[in-house]
Design an enzyme around this catalytic site. Structure first.
Site, short mmCIF file in Angstrom:
data_model
loop_
_atom_site.label_atom_id
_atom_site.label_comp_id
_atom_site.label_asym_id
_atom_site.label_seq_id
_atom_site.Cartn_x
_atom_site.Cartn_y
_atom_site.Cartn_z
CG ASP A 1 -4.92 -10.01 3.18
OD1 ASP A 1 -4.45 -10.50 2.14
OD2 ASP A 1 -4.72 -8.82 3.52
CG HIS B 1 -6.52 -5.22 1.58
ND1 HIS B 1 -5.94 -6.08 2.49
CD2 HIS B 1 -7.68 -4.79 2.12
CE1 HIS B 1 -6.74 -6.17 3.56
NE2 HIS B 1 -7.80 -5.40 3.36
CG ASP C 1 -2.70 -8.27 0.58
OD1 ASP C 1 -2.01 -8.62 1.54
OD2 ASP C 1 -3.74 -7.58 0.69
CG HIS D 1 -1.95 -1.07 1.20
ND1 HIS D 1 -2.80 -1.29 0.14
CD2 HIS D 1 -2.24 -2.04 2.11
CE1 HIS D 1 -3.57 -2.34 0.39
NE2 HIS D 1 -3.25 -2.82 1.58
C1 SP5 Z 1 -1.05 -5.17 3.89
C2 SP5 Z 1 -2.53 -5.19 4.17
O1 SP5 Z 1 -3.15 -6.24 4.05
N1 SP5 Z 1 -3.09 -4.07 4.61
C3 SP5 Z 1 -4.47 -3.99 4.86
C4 SP5 Z 1 -4.89 -2.70 5.48
C5 SP5 Z 1 -6.37 -2.66 5.64
N2 SP5 Z 1 -6.81 -1.62 6.49
C6 SP5 Z 1 -8.23 -1.49 6.45
C7 SP5 Z 1 -8.81 -1.04 7.72
C8 SP5 Z 1 -10.29 -0.94 7.52
C9 SP5 Z 1 -11.01 -1.33 8.71
N3 SP5 Z 1 -12.23 -1.98 8.40
C10 SP5 Z 1 -12.44 -3.06 9.28
C11 SP5 Z 1 -13.67 -3.85 9.05
C12 SP5 Z 1 -13.54 -5.12 9.85
N4 SP5 Z 1 -14.69 -5.95 9.67
ZN ZN Z 2 -4.18 -7.13 2.55
#
Ligand code: SP5
Ligand code: ZN
Length: 340
Positions: A284, A197, A195, A161
């Site tokens: 993930d 995301h 990943d 990211h």
């Molecule tokens: C490297 C990596 O996988 N980074 C991921 C970062 C994601 N951050 C998102 C935070 C959003 C929070 N939403 C939470 C919902 C839980 N059900």
């Molecule tokens: Zn991720």
């Protein structure tokens, strides 16, 4: 298989992050993730855990903005000298909009300029951990550039990211991008990001280049973080037009659907004809991940590894996300076990 790992990550342990709606939760990207993976790798007879070599700052400055790196290097000391009441972690509450924002001299102003969300918390050990993490990715790159078929960079913090001049989503230095850029001096590179995301930082870094093909399979950003990148219409720009590919997936995506998306992008990678492959390996995508909504099984993760390894390219596998700590070890072993 050489596994590059540094203990330096332990000092990067933010006390919390802030979720949607302002909820303070324990930091999901925690040191225990590494212990789970190390323990699982130690039960195999093929993982050889090695210290990374120090590549210095030049390969990092080739990807990241010098002023951004100076911010990372100095912000903790400035934070301690600031007037803030709770100094347990540096986290801004104002973010720079997409215009041509002025970079202020104020620490919190710069933090809001260089940090994109409330999960890229900075503590005393963050900069040192991020440098060591990048050195793991570079060490694995060096192994595959000198005749190794595969190496695993057990990176923490993760990187995909992080863009040229920003941190976000637990990422500060884009380890996979630094490794891919280093390898690109020796031949064409394909970077495949699996990943959960979208690897928005990686996308941004290589968007206008045609010597590094970037491909990301991820949850549709229309409903999932990082929201603002990862759409099918984004295919690169300038000479890089046609050298970026996003494959957004629906909630509930199962092994079969994931593998058909993978086949499509493996075809693209084959036609590009790279000399090296870098994998941003986030776990993930696993069915029981606390941040994920797609449903790939441990066997499915093995099958993904098998199909990637069938490309028979020298491959630098770089650890990204994955937050079901209990399942991380078996998932990484399932994935890596298909290589070599
Ligand atoms: C490297 C990596 O996988 N980074 C991921 C970062 C994601 N951050 C998102 C935070 C959003 C929070 N939403 C939470 C919902 C839980 N059900
Ligand atoms: Zn991720």
């Amino acid at each position: 298989m050489k596994v590059y790992y540094s203990e330096a990550h332990r000092s990067h342990e933010p006390p919390f992050e802030v979720f949607d709606g302002g909820l303070r939760v324990p930091y999901l990207e925690n040191p225990d993730r590494m212990d789970r993976i190390l323990n699982a790798l130690r039960t195999t007879d093929w993982a050889e855990i090695c210290e990374p070599r120090d590549f210095g700052l030049d390969p990092i400055y080739s990807v990241h903005d010098k002023n951004y790196m100076d911010f990372l290097a100095g912000c903790w000391t400035e934070w301690l000298e600031s007037e803030a009441r709770d100094k347990s972690t540096l986290l801004p509450a104002t973010f720079a909009l997409r215009r041509q924002p002025h970079i202020p001299t104020s620490l919190l102003g710069r933090a809001g300029y260089y940090i994109m969300d409330l999960s890229a918390c900075i503590v005393e050990g963050t900069y040192r951990a991020a440098l060591a993490s990048a050195n793991c990715a570079l060490s694995a790159a060096e192994t595959v550039a000198t005749g190794g078929s595969v190496a695993f960079a057990l990176c923490r913090p993760p990187g995909h990211h992080a863009g040229k001049d920003y941190a976000g989503g637990y990422c500060y230095i884009n380890n996979a991008a630094v490794a891919a850029n280093w390898l690109s001096a020796k031949g064409k590179v394909a970077l495949l990001d699996i990943d959960y995301h979208c690897g928005n930082g990686t996308q941004d870094i290589f968007y206008e280049r045609n010597d590094v093909l970037t491909v990301s399979i991820h949850a549709d950003p229309n409903f999932e973080y990082p929201y603002y990148a990862g759409y099918t219409s984004e295919t690169g720009a300038g000479v890089g037009l046609g050298f970026h590919k996003n494959v957004p997936l629906e909630k509930g995506t199962d092994d079969a659907r994931y593998l058909s998306a993978l086949e499509e992008v493996l075809h693209l990678i084959r036609s590009f004809g790279p000399k090296y492959l870098v994998i941003s390996a986030g776990m993930d995508i696993y069915a029981d991940d606390p941040l994920g909504t797609i449903r790939v099984t441990t066997n499915g993760i093995g099958e993904i590894g098998k199909r990637i390894s069938a490309l028979r390219l020298p491959t630098d596998i770089v650890m990204e996300g994955g937050y079901n700590n209990e399942a991380l070890g078996k998932n990484i072993v399932s994935f890596l076990g298909e290589f070599e």
